[in-house]
Structures are given as C-alpha cells and as structure tokens.
Design a protein around this motif. Structure first.
Motif, PDB file in Angstrom:
ATOM      1  N   GLU A 158       0.778  -1.125   0.038  1.00 59.92           N
ATOM      2  CA  GLU A 158       0.096  -0.013   0.085  1.00 59.92           C
ATOM      3  C   GLU A 158       1.056   1.246   0.037  1.00 59.92           C
ATOM      4  O   GLU A 158       1.323   1.527  -0.893  1.00 59.92           O
ATOM      5  CB  GLU A 158      -0.938   0.006   1.218  1.00 59.92           C
ATOM      6  N   ARG A 159       0.908   2.101   1.071  1.00 60.90           N
ATOM      7  CA  ARG A 159       1.589   3.412   1.235  1.00 60.90           C
ATOM      8  C   ARG A 159       2.997   3.426   1.774  1.00 60.90           C
ATOM      9  O   ARG A 159       3.439   4.333   2.104  1.00 60.90           O
ATOM     10  CB  ARG A 159       0.575   4.303   1.632  1.00 60.90           C
ATOM     11  N   HIS A 160       3.353   2.188   2.304  1.00 60.43           N
ATOM     12  CA  HIS A 160       4.681   2.047   2.972  1.00 60.43           C
ATOM     13  C   HIS A 160       5.499   1.092   2.473  1.00 60.43           C
ATOM     14  O   HIS A 160       5.384   0.237   1.871  1.00 60.43           O
ATOM     15  CB  HIS A 160       4.442   1.741   4.627  1.00 60.43           C
ATOM     16  N   TRP A 161       6.709   1.143   3.025  1.00 59.74           N
ATOM     17  CA  TRP A 161       7.850   0.059   2.854  1.00 59.74           C
ATOM     18  C   TRP A 161       8.127  -0.609   3.957  1.00 59.74           C
ATOM     19  O   TRP A 161       8.293  -0.024   5.161  1.00 59.74           O
ATOM     20  CB  TRP A 161       9.256   0.836   2.081  1.00 59.74           C
ATOM     21  N   TYR A 162       8.303  -1.927   3.857  1.00 55.76           N
ATOM     22  CA  TYR A 162       8.862  -2.708   5.222  1.00 55.76           C
ATOM     23  C   TYR A 162       9.957  -3.257   4.947  1.00 55.76           C
ATOM     24  O   TYR A 162      10.374  -3.769   3.848  1.00 55.76           O
ATOM     25  CB  TYR A 162       7.545  -3.585   5.130  1.00 55.76           C
ATOM     26  N   LEU A 163      10.702  -3.647   6.102  1.00 51.63           N
ATOM     27  CA  LEU A 163      11.971  -4.472   6.034  1.00 51.63           C
ATOM     28  C   LEU A 163      11.557  -5.796   7.028  1.00 51.63           C
ATOM     29  O   LEU A 163      11.151  -5.584   8.117  1.00 51.63           O
ATOM     30  CB  LEU A 163      13.127  -3.804   6.753  1.00 51.63           C
ATOM     31  N   LEU A 164      11.876  -6.818   6.184  1.00 54.76           N
ATOM     32  CA  LEU A 164      11.503  -7.995   7.030  1.00 54.76           C
ATOM     33  C   LEU A 164      12.887  -8.507   7.440  1.00 54.76           C
ATOM     34  O   LEU A 164      13.745  -8.705   6.405  1.00 54.76           O
ATOM     35  CB  LEU A 164      11.012  -9.121   6.025  1.00 54.76           C
ATOM     36  N   CYS A 165      13.330  -8.770   8.681  1.00 57.88           N
ATOM     37  CA  CYS A 165      14.460  -9.224   9.009  1.00 57.88           C
ATOM     38  C   CYS A 165      14.352 -10.351  10.318  1.00 57.88           C
ATOM     39  O   CYS A 165      13.442 -10.366  10.753  1.00 57.88           O
ATOM     40  CB  CYS A 165      15.328  -8.299   9.433  1.00 57.88           C
ATOM     41  N   TRP A 166      15.503 -10.795  10.482  1.00 59.88           N
ATOM     42  CA  TRP A 166      15.677 -11.641  11.716  1.00 59.88           C
ATOM     43  C   TRP A 166      16.374 -10.652  12.872  1.00 59.88           C
ATOM     44  O   TRP A 166      17.289 -10.260  12.705  1.00 59.88           O
ATOM     45  CB  TRP A 166      16.640 -12.911  11.500  1.00 59.88           C
TER      46      TRP A 166
ATOM     47  N   PHE B  58       9.725  -4.152  10.022  1.00 55.28           N
ATOM     48  CA  PHE B  58       9.762  -3.006  10.496  1.00 55.28           C
ATOM     49  C   PHE B  58       9.472  -1.785   9.182  1.00 55.28           C
ATOM     50  O   PHE B  58       9.827  -2.160   8.234  1.00 55.28           O
ATOM     51  CB  PHE B  58      11.137  -2.388  10.677  1.00 55.28           C
ATOM     52  N   ARG B  59       8.703  -0.784   9.583  1.00 51.59           N
ATOM     53  CA  ARG B  59       8.317   0.045   8.712  1.00 51.59           C
ATOM     54  C   ARG B  59       9.567   1.077   8.188  1.00 51.59           C
ATOM     55  O   ARG B  59      10.143   1.536   9.395  1.00 51.59           O
ATOM     56  CB  ARG B  59       7.085   1.214   9.273  1.00 51.59           C
ATOM     57  N   VAL B  60       9.846   1.107   7.244  1.00 47.27           N
ATOM     58  CA  VAL B  60      11.417   1.973   6.715  1.00 47.27           C
ATOM     59  C   VAL B  60      11.472   3.215   7.080  1.00 47.27           C
ATOM     60  O   VAL B  60      12.239   3.963   7.491  1.00 47.27           O
ATOM     61  CB  VAL B  60      11.519   1.426   5.287  1.00 47.27           C
ATOM     62  N   ASP B  61       9.912   3.804   6.858  1.00 47.47           N
ATOM     63  CA  ASP B  61      10.032   5.502   7.345  1.00 47.47           C
ATOM     64  C   ASP B  61      10.268   5.788   8.695  1.00 47.47           C
ATOM     65  O   ASP B  61      10.421   6.961   9.305  1.00 47.47           O
ATOM     66  CB  ASP B  61       8.531   5.954   6.813  1.00 47.47           C
ATOM     67  N   ARG B  62      10.203   4.795   9.644  1.00 47.63           N
ATOM     68  CA  ARG B  62      10.157   4.972  10.900  1.00 47.63           C
ATOM     69  C   ARG B  62      11.991   4.611  11.726  1.00 47.63           C
ATOM     70  O   ARG B  62      12.109   4.303  12.602  1.00 47.63           O
ATOM     71  CB  ARG B  62       9.521   4.009  11.925  1.00 47.63           C
ATOM     72  N   LEU B  63      12.736   4.277  10.498  1.00 46.54           N
ATOM     73  CA  LEU B  63      14.050   3.660  10.697  1.00 46.54           C
ATOM     74  C   LEU B  63      15.023   4.469  10.312  1.00 46.54           C
ATOM     75  O   LEU B  63      14.797   5.234   9.214  1.00 46.54           O
ATOM     76  CB  LEU B  63      14.039   2.418   9.887  1.00 46.54           C
ATOM     77  N   THR B  64      15.930   4.833  11.141  1.00 49.73           N
ATOM     78  CA  THR B  64      17.217   5.969  10.912  1.00 49.73           C
ATOM     79  C   THR B  64      18.375   5.150  11.394  1.00 49.73           C
ATOM     80  O   THR B  64      18.390   4.394  12.192  1.00 49.73           O
ATOM     81  CB  THR B  64      16.667   7.195  11.547  1.00 49.73           C
ATOM     82  N   GLY B  65      19.597   5.964  10.769  1.00 48.89           N
ATOM     83  CA  GLY B  65      20.962   5.533  11.353  1.00 48.89           C
ATOM     84  C   GLY B  65      21.249   4.306  11.073  1.00 48.89           C
ATOM     85  O   GLY B  65      21.732   3.386  11.937  1.00 48.89           O
ATOM     86  N   VAL B  66      21.128   3.839   9.710  1.00 47.17           N
ATOM     87  CA  VAL B  66      21.520   2.301   9.343  1.00 47.17           C
ATOM     88  C   VAL B  66      23.246   2.282   9.475  1.00 47.17           C
ATOM     89  O   VAL B  66      23.862   3.123   8.806  1.00 47.17           O
ATOM     90  CB  VAL B  66      21.143   2.022   7.922  1.00 47.17           C
ATOM     91  N   GLU B  67      23.603   1.432  10.261  1.00 53.69           N
ATOM     92  CA  GLU B  67      24.973   0.982  10.290  1.00 53.69           C
ATOM     93  C   GLU B  67      25.416  -0.151   9.798  1.00 53.69           C
ATOM     94  O   GLU B  67      24.855  -1.385  10.165  1.00 53.69           O
ATOM     95  CB  GLU B  67      25.477   1.137  11.761  1.00 53.69           C
TER      96      GLU B  67
END
Length: 336
Positions: free
Chosen positions: A181-189, A199-208
């Motif tokens: 729909e209107r969002h991007w999602y990250l599927l992870c372990w 996780f919703r990608v728009d709520r995610l910051t600071g990828v290391e």
C-alpha cells in the motif's frame, strides 16, 4: 582485450554486485592469487574507482563513491536521469520485484559523487508522478543501504521509532524489502528477539553496516507475503480489544504463527492477544479465529460491545429457528 584488462573488468563487476568482498573469495572467483587481486585493485584505482580495503581475517574490498563519476560511459546528466527514473519506478512499484529497482538505484548512487547526488535529491523532491499514493516519506538513502544489506546478507544496526513513540536500537539480519500500500517494510531476523520482525522503513534511521555476513534463513515467497500482510494490518484500529485466552503463550504462538504478533503471556496458562478492526464486525471476525474449544474473555468497549451482542443474538435466534420454507419458483410443479 588483454587478459589483464578482462580480469580487471570482471573484478569491477564483482565489486559492483556486492558491498563487501573478502580478498580470498575474490581470488577464488577470478581464479587468481590474492596478490593478483591486489594488483588489479590498484589498476582500477588508477582509473578513478575508489576501492576501500581492510586488513585482517574478515578484511576485503568495497567500492566507494569517488570525487567524480567513474568511467561507466555515462554523462553526468545521464547518471542523474537514470537515478531519477529508478526512484520513480521504485515509488510507483513498476516492476514485479521492487528490490531489483532499489538495488539498481543503490548501485548507481553508490558511485555518484556528492554534487550529483545532491542534484538527484533535489530533482526527486519535485518529481511527483500522477496517481502516486501518498505515504510516509522514506529516505532513498536508507532504502538503498537496506537493499544492499539484503542483497549482500550483511548484518546491520539501526534506530527504530515504534508507533507508540518508543525508540530502540535493533541488530538484525535483513532478508527482504517490500512495498505494501503506502509504506515500505523491512523483513529481518531480530538478533535480540531471536525471531522474525517487520519494520516500517519510514520509522527507521541511522543504518550502520557491521560488515558481518550471515547465512540467510530460508523463507518461501508465501511466508514473506504473510509477514508483510501481518505488518500492514498491524496499525491502530478504530475498534480495539484484548482477548485473554485459556492458552499458554508458547501454544498460542504455535497455533497463530505470525498472526500472534503482539501477544503476551498473562500467566503460565493464559495469553493476552490484541485484536481490532475498522468496526465491531472486523473485530468479531478476528475473535472468530480463536481456536475451537478455547475459552476467552474480552474487554471490547461500548458501543461496539452492545452492537456485537445484538448481531450475535440475532444470529443465534436465526440458527435455532426452523428452517425457512423453500421458495417455489413460478411455473414449478409442487408434488403432494
């Protein structure tokens, strides 16, 4: 074309398809020694490619952005146009596999010098294709970093802000990116939860990037789709309630699978499960999935509670009433 040139181009192709390569693996892929790999890396550096190297057992090589676009046979304008086009394609979901568009965009932006990257960002903000659904703003840089990590099976850390406002640092093995729909999602372990998380990608910051590679856990396309479907439905609903079931937590999770997300152990024998919907009918549908024979209580609030009781009362009366007489179609013969 000489063998040396052919080998250098093969090395460049490998460097562009993964974010980080151990030197020993590059040597195996190319059928040469690690010393030869080092010499070929130097040749590529002389051509303008910035290739970072790191020593040690886990060391290797990675392609970095340079001060100018490396010789990809693209002009600056062509590179910018391609990046903009890929961003539009990703936002419009124009391809069956969205990760293909995102990884292509990430590969291109990885080698764009800073001035061109700023041009791409500025132009992308003004490009609004007709019919594009409005959604939460997502950083293309974050999308690109996550896409590369999914592709390379590289463990990452990031900061996540939940819908409740809680901020946490997560360590994950990323598996897939998917639009819904209107969002991007990250599927992870999730390494701390030891379970799959979305996780919703728009709520995610600071990828290391940790540069720690992992062996991906097997998931079928159907399982990935179910994870995303659960995540998409995991938003605040107009009518919400908790159902406390006569089921131990582990048994409940085994029965519900991914639909058991959000459930918590009430005690050793009971599990609390949040359920909701746009109205009381959708909440009733959710409650109907509680397994047969499992007793439960719910705190469904008014007026939804009274509305649901009235509907269920009519249903029970209808089921207890005699069957309605069969309708006789005009012209049909009724036998005595």
């Amino acid at each position: 074309m000489s063998d040396t040139t052919t080998r250098a181009l093969s090395l460049l192709n490998l460097l562009q398809t993964h974010r980080h390569w151990p030197g020993s693996e590059l040597a195996d892929r190319l059928g040469v020694t690690e010393r030869t790999v080092r010499r070929d890396v130097e040749r590529l550096r002389d051509l303008g490619y910035r290739i970072e190297s790191s020593p040690g057992a886990t060391g290797g090589y990675r392609l970095e952005a340079g001060s100018a676009v490396p010789p990809l046979l693209l002009t600056d304008e062509e590179a910018v146009a391609m990046a903009i086009g890929l961003r539009v394609a990703a936002s419009q979901r124009l391809v069956a596999g969205p990760e293909t568009t995102i990884t292509a965009l990430a590969k291109l932006e990885q080698v764009l010098p800073a001035p061109l990257r700023r041009r791409v960002n500025a132009l992308a903000e003004t490009v609004q294709p007709a019919g594009m659904n409005a959604g939460a703003a997502v950083s293309s840089e974050v999308l690109g970093e996550l896409a590369l990590a999914c592709r390379d099976h590289e463990r990452v850390r990031f900061t996540y802000t939940a819908a409740s406002g809680e901020v946490t640092t997560r360590r994950v093995d990323p598996h897939a990116l998917a639009p819904a729909e209107r969002h991007w999602y990250l599927l992870c372990w999730d390494l701390d939860k030891q379970d799959w998380r979305t996780f919703r990608v728009d709520r995610l910051t600071g990828v290391e990037h940790t540069r720690v590679l992992f062996e991906p856990r097997p998931l079928t396309p159907e399982e990935i789709e179910e994870f995303i479907l659960v995540a998409r439905s995991w938003v605040r609903q107009a009518v919400e309630a908790d159902a406390v079931m006569d089921l131990p937590f582990d048994t409940m999770r085994e029965l519900f699978g991914q639909w058991g997300q959000g459930a918590t152990a009430e005690d050793d024998e009971h599990t609390r499960w949040p359920v909701g919907g746009a109205d009381f009918r959708e909440t009733m549908y959710g409650l109907s999935w509680i397994p047969e024979g499992v007793e439960y209580t719910t705190d469904l609030a008014e007026p939804a509670r009274s509305e649901l009781r009235e509907v269920l009362g009519r249903m029970l009366r209808a089921l207890d009433a005699p069957h309605p007489r069969s309708r006789v179609r005009p012209g049909a013969t009724v036998e005595a």
